[in-house]
Design a protein around this motif. Structure first.
Motif, PDB file in Angstrom:
ATOM      1  N   GLN A 156     -87.168  67.105 166.679  1.00 53.31           N
ATOM      2  CA  GLN A 156     -87.173  68.156 165.654  1.00 53.31           C
ATOM      3  C   GLN A 156     -85.756  68.659 165.382  1.00 53.31           C
ATOM      4  OE1 GLN A 156     -90.292  71.398 165.424  1.00 53.31           O
ATOM      5  NE2 GLN A 156     -88.654  72.531 166.426  1.00 53.31           N
ATOM      6  N   LYS A 157     -85.005  68.916 166.445  1.00 51.58           N
ATOM      7  CA  LYS A 157     -83.632  69.412 166.303  1.00 51.58           C
ATOM      8  C   LYS A 157     -82.782  68.415 165.519  1.00 51.58           C
ATOM      9  CE  LYS A 157     -79.606  70.813 168.940  1.00 51.58           C
ATOM     10  NZ  LYS A 157     -78.941  70.838 170.238  1.00 51.58           N
ATOM     11  N   GLN A 158     -82.912  67.122 165.852  1.00 50.02           N
ATOM     12  CA  GLN A 158     -82.127  66.095 165.167  1.00 50.02           C
ATOM     13  C   GLN A 158     -82.484  66.027 163.688  1.00 50.02           C
ATOM     14  OE1 GLN A 158     -82.236  62.228 167.017  1.00 50.02           O
ATOM     15  NE2 GLN A 158     -81.160  61.258 165.313  1.00 50.02           N
ATOM     16  N   LYS A 169     -83.744  68.401 161.778  1.00 53.09           N
ATOM     17  CA  LYS A 169     -83.245  69.603 161.110  1.00 53.09           C
ATOM     18  C   LYS A 169     -81.736  69.525 160.898  1.00 53.09           C
ATOM     19  CE  LYS A 169     -85.086  73.573 162.385  1.00 53.09           C
ATOM     20  NZ  LYS A 169     -85.654  74.652 163.227  1.00 53.09           N
ATOM     21  N   GLU A 170     -81.016  69.004 161.891  1.00 52.46           N
ATOM     22  CA  GLU A 170     -79.565  68.835 161.739  1.00 52.46           C
ATOM     23  C   GLU A 170     -79.231  67.842 160.636  1.00 52.46           C
ATOM     24  OE1 GLU A 170     -78.255  67.746 165.673  1.00 52.46           O
ATOM     25  OE2 GLU A 170     -78.271  69.821 166.386  1.00 52.46           O
ATOM     26  N   ASP A 171     -80.130  66.870 160.412  1.00 53.93           N
ATOM     27  CA  ASP A 171     -79.938  65.886 159.348  1.00 53.93           C
ATOM     28  C   ASP A 171     -80.427  66.388 157.993  1.00 53.93           C
ATOM     29  OD1 ASP A 171     -78.796  64.091 161.114  1.00 53.93           O
ATOM     30  OD2 ASP A 171     -80.633  62.928 161.416  1.00 53.93           O
ATOM     31  N   GLY A 172     -80.862  67.643 157.938  1.00 56.32           N
ATOM     32  CA  GLY A 172     -81.270  68.242 156.673  1.00 56.32           C
ATOM     33  C   GLY A 172     -82.699  67.963 156.260  1.00 56.32           C
ATOM     34  N   GLU A 187     -93.305  73.562 162.573  1.00 56.48           N
ATOM     35  CA  GLU A 187     -92.357  73.267 163.640  1.00 56.48           C
ATOM     36  C   GLU A 187     -92.976  73.498 165.006  1.00 56.48           C
ATOM     37  OE1 GLU A 187     -88.503  75.078 163.283  1.00 56.48           O
ATOM     38  OE2 GLU A 187     -88.498  74.852 161.084  1.00 56.48           O
ATOM     39  N   ASP A 193     -86.415  67.724 170.800  1.00 55.87           N
ATOM     40  CA  ASP A 193     -85.147  67.044 170.524  1.00 55.87           C
ATOM     41  C   ASP A 193     -85.223  66.278 169.198  1.00 55.87           C
ATOM     42  OD1 ASP A 193     -84.016  68.003 172.914  1.00 55.87           O
ATOM     43  OD2 ASP A 193     -84.799  66.290 174.039  1.00 55.87           O
ATOM     44  N   GLN A 219     -86.449  68.805 155.878  1.00 54.21           N
ATOM     45  CA  GLN A 219     -87.263  70.014 155.829  1.00 54.21           C
ATOM     46  C   GLN A 219     -88.595  69.751 156.524  1.00 54.21           C
ATOM     47  OE1 GLN A 219     -86.557  72.373 152.738  1.00 54.21           O
ATOM     48  NE2 GLN A 219     -88.053  73.884 153.319  1.00 54.21           N
ATOM     49  N   ASP A 265     -89.499  75.771 169.950  1.00 61.49           N
ATOM     50  CA  ASP A 265     -88.352  75.283 170.715  1.00 61.49           C
ATOM     51  C   ASP A 265     -88.336  75.777 172.155  1.00 61.49           C
ATOM     52  OD1 ASP A 265     -87.152  73.688 168.749  1.00 61.49           O
ATOM     53  OD2 ASP A 265     -86.082  75.396 167.893  1.00 61.49           O
TER      54      ASP A 265
END
Length: 126
Positions: free
Chosen positions: A83-85, A87-90, A96, A81, A92, A99
């Protein structure tokens, strides 16, 4: 964003000399295996890891699911979760977490100055 327990992982040239030095600063061994070239040390709420020959640069480390005494938390944000946040915030990522996995996982990233950050979860999802 709750990243969990924080520590600094130091790459050292001589694990025994470094351990002796940090003991003079009041740190005590908390974990690790010095014969395997790594030891975790604590001084009150400060935690450092000493690692000889395991990585090139010092690393900022966060452990979701743990408190500062490496005790499992009843509630925490799972690493996938986080990691997802990010990545959504840009942000890099260098590496990883899978998932589709559960439990133990990690990912890494760098701050703008090249400092490596390791987010390393040692426990299962809450």
């Amino acid at each position: 964003m709750k990243l969990g327990a924080f520590s600094v992982s130091l790459t050292v040239k001589d694990i025994h000399k470094s351990k002796a030095f940090y003991e003079k600063l009041g740190f005590q061994t908390f974990g690790g295996v010095i014969d395997d070239s790594w030891v975790i040390m604590k001084n009150e709420n400060c935690t450092i890891g000493l690692f000889q020959g395991m990585f090139e640069k010092n690393i900022l480390t966060f452990n979701p699911g743990w408190n500062q005494n490496a005790e499992n938390l009843d509630s925490f944000t799972d690493i996938r979760d986080l990691q997802k946040q990010l990545k959504e915030d840009g942000v890099q990522l260098l590496t990883e977490a899978d998932d589709s996995s559960t439990g133990v996982a990690h990912f890494t990233l760098e701050d703008p100055d090249g400092n490596v950050i390791l987010v390393d979860q040692h426990v299962n999802r809450p």
